[in-house]
Design a protein around this motif. Sequence first.
Motif: not given
Length: 385
Positions: A298-318
């Motif tokens: 989109l021209p003026n909306v984006t995301m970061l973090g869990d909002a964009a790419h929620l994942m399990p916590p088992y690699a310490g990457e969140g």
Amino acid sequence: MLIQDKKIAIVGGGPGGLTLARLLQQNGAKVRVYERDLNREVRVQGATLDLHTESGLKALQEAGLMDAFKKNYRPGAEKMRITDHNATIFYDEHAENTEHLFGGVFSRPEIDRGPLRDILLDSLEPNTVVWDSQFVTMTEVNGGWRLAFRNGTSAIADIVIGADGANSKVRPFVTPIRPFYTGVTALEGSVYDSEKTVPNIHELLRGGKIFAFADSKNLIVSSKGDGSIAFYTSCKKDENWVTDSGIDFSDKMQVTEWFKREYPGWDSIWLELFINAHVPYTPRPIYCMPLDQAWDALPNVTMLGDAAHLMPPYAGEGVNMAMLDALELSECLFNAEFTDVHSAIGAYELHMRKRASEAALMSLENSEWMHADGALVNMLAMFGQ
């Protein structure tokens, strides 16, 4: 500058959103962070975070906050003990010279969430964070957005960035893609003043971490700088187990009895945690975004973090991914090679999705073997044991 004179709204004041605000303000951008918490003191922050050289620490370095981090991180908090259900120690980093040079490839220094949040908050211009602003929705207005909050207030922004976590209310404006359930549910608990309330666990923990494995289940215990402990059970459950179980998670005796039934044969030392836990517990069904997710920028909306790419916590990457998102998004928004904000967002999202997909795959793979027969053996193999 692409964002000169543009009002930027960041929805969510976690590490990713606050890191982005800091990076934007360093370059003269106009930014507000809208956070649902009533104030900066209201919420007890969770367990420690290990920040990685190539992501979380890199973002802090670019934000000019490495000195503050070094004053607040907890040397030795990353040291772990791997045990079985009887608390028999099979691997002990406390007994080895596992110290790595700060900032080295293998360095993953630990910091409690509270101090990290304070570092980021204190780095921002006054009144950057607008507290008690739980995002409800937004509507397009003259090429921008009017944000509406639960407290009845509203705000106008030219660019909106969703940093509002796993249950993001901004994400549906970008894509209808939803996360899938991984088959694992975790239960989070905490104990205050561990030295007095759970002395045996406190001694076993030694200011670091414990990973206990048996019967396709695990128990993770983590120390905090204030003398408290955070602990997590995780095992395979149906997606609706939290409601179908009938357990009152504010009743520690009910949860203690559940642990006895669910973890039969586990040594009584672990009961210290449940008998002395602060309630309520927080059940956490573990979800993950599809690894092949894609959408048109989109021209003026984006995301970061869990909002964009929620994942399990088992690699310490969140958290590390969220902070790296903030760095890479800020770099794109300040990159003169892009002709407009739309193309800058598109470039950021393309690279972000690829990078996050690789991290999510690793997290899913770790989750699978950590909840299968032989998890203890597999965990030990990771450390050459």
